[in-house]
Design a protein around this motif. Structure first.
Motif, PDB file in Angstrom:
ATOM      1  N   ALA B 168      -3.562  -2.264  -0.578  1.00 35.13           N
ATOM      2  CA  ALA B 168      -3.903  -1.039   0.160  1.00 35.13           C
ATOM      3  C   ALA B 168      -2.646  -0.354   0.688  1.00 35.13           C
ATOM      4  CB  ALA B 168      -4.852  -1.367   1.309  1.00 35.13           C
ATOM      5  N   ALA B 169      -1.675  -1.166   1.127  1.00 26.35           N
ATOM      6  CA  ALA B 169      -0.486  -0.590   1.767  1.00 26.35           C
ATOM      7  C   ALA B 169       0.556  -0.083   0.776  1.00 26.35           C
ATOM      8  CB  ALA B 169       0.154  -1.631   2.692  1.00 26.35           C
ATOM      9  N   HIS B 170       0.641  -0.662  -0.421  1.00 22.95           N
ATOM     10  CA  HIS B 170       1.782  -0.362  -1.291  1.00 22.95           C
ATOM     11  C   HIS B 170       1.426   0.157  -2.687  1.00 22.95           C
ATOM     12  CE1 HIS B 170       4.422  -2.222   1.661  1.00 22.95           C
ATOM     13  NE2 HIS B 170       3.596  -3.254   1.702  1.00 22.95           N
ATOM     14  N   ALA B 171       0.166   0.065  -3.098  1.00 15.64           N
ATOM     15  CA  ALA B 171      -0.165   0.398  -4.486  1.00 15.64           C
ATOM     16  C   ALA B 171      -0.069   1.906  -4.728  1.00 15.64           C
ATOM     17  CB  ALA B 171      -1.556  -0.106  -4.827  1.00 15.64           C
ATOM     18  N   ALA B 172       0.382   2.273  -5.924  1.00 18.80           N
ATOM     19  CA  ALA B 172       0.657   3.681  -6.227  1.00 18.80           C
ATOM     20  C   ALA B 172      -0.613   4.507  -6.410  1.00 18.80           C
ATOM     21  CB  ALA B 172       1.539   3.790  -7.469  1.00 18.80           C
ATOM     22  N   VAL B 173      -1.677   3.898  -6.971  1.00 17.38           N
ATOM     23  CA  VAL B 173      -2.905   4.663  -7.224  1.00 17.38           C
ATOM     24  C   VAL B 173      -4.126   3.825  -6.867  1.00 17.38           C
ATOM     25  CG1 VAL B 173      -4.335   5.826  -8.954  1.00 17.38           C
ATOM     26  CG2 VAL B 173      -1.844   5.999  -9.104  1.00 17.38           C
TER      27      VAL B 173
END
Lengths: 208, 208
Positions: B168-173
């Protein structure tokens, strides 16, 4: 009553619908369509890389493997291998490759730190594409290698090139490195299609 | 003359042929057929791993990446990522994932010297399989993670697990690490579907 005329119209309907459904359904099955037509070449004999090869069946990925010819440039590299779906299916059934088999080796750069990744490597741009094609009527040795530099078409490596000798001498199945394809090696073993050279090498290395 | 009866027979022919062609053509498109039914679960709510996930669309492979939870055991590891073909097609069109998207992360051991390979690594056995499923009606957070230990079914990771927070914090899409999928990242950029969090991280890291 089912007259001759009515039957003709029924038949016409069948033919119209079949033609239409082929057009309508094939876009959903682009991979099946591409592979069933087999490898294609330009009039100059260059190999035409199918646009959708990355939607073919994935075989494996190597990291910094020494047989990757693009390897000596001082940075890490991945190489991903894909095969056309019809030939994959034939291999699963028989343990070897049918005529028209097309294997694509896609070499990609390896990035290190990036986003949340603090160690190891992930893939970046395509650095090289090499293709291995079985076309028995076209190539005296049945198979040929091509280097695709522009992402579209590739020149054939001359028959004396090192890749032919190395694949012939060491590949596990029909000049292909099935020993590095983890889902296919057990199939080749069970179907008894491993090359004599590979079996001797394996036996010799097991004794060490 | 084209009477009403003849037209009816023409239509009947169309319908018969369409029905027949669907049956005849679909066996060639096993991957498309499997994924269109979407994710499946046991009565206990475990995820059922599709047998043919390796014939889905390949996205990428990482090597020793730190986000691989099976990483801390002192040996090298690959992780291969596959997505069901219908969701891949939707991503190419929209830059994001539709409901029922299923991503499979397959971790494999890395072998070093073997056969003619003298350096680098090639893939061996499956060490772990993790699945990321978007099923909006089923999961409060829309997505869920599953660990498939036996190669067949997988228990869901509890909603408080670290994987949910990190994605949730770092994923691009849409909670997925598209920043590591080299063919999808340019699509997400051009479609404007990159997450705000990822864009801020990228901007901050570019300033360093």
């Amino acid at each position: 009553m089912l007259t001759k005329t009515k039957l003709l119209f029924l038949l016409a309907g069948v033919l119209i619908a079949l033609a239409a459904s082929r057009q309508a359904l094939y876009p959903q099955t682009a991979t099946a369509q591409t592979q069933s037509s087999g490898p294609a070449y330009t009039s100059a004999g260059d190999f035409k890389l199918p646009e959708n090869y990355r939607q073919w069946v994935y075989l494996t990925t190597g990291f910094d493997m020494s047989y990757n010819t693009a390897m000596s440039m001082g940075h890490h590299m991945f190489d991903n291998v894909f095969v056309d779906p019809a030939s994959y299916k034939a291999f699963v059934e028989t343990g070897t490759w049918p005529d028209k088999t097309t294997l694509v080796l896609e070499a990609r750069g390896a990035e290190g730190k990036g986003s949340i990744n603090q160690k190891g490597n992930f893939q970046s741009e395509v650095m090289a594409i090499e293709v291995h094609v079985k076309d028995e009527a076209r190539f005296p040795g049945k198979w040929a290698f091509f280097g695709v530099d522009d992402g579209k078409t590739g020149k054939m490596f001359p028959v004396g090139a090192e890749c032919y000798k190395c694949h012939a001498a060491h590949a596990a199945v029909d000049t292909t490195f099935v020993q590095f394809y983890p889902t296919l090696l057990p199939i080749a073993k069970s179907k008894g299609t491993l090359s004599a050279a590979y079996q001797q090498e394996s036996a010799a290395s097991a004794k060490k």
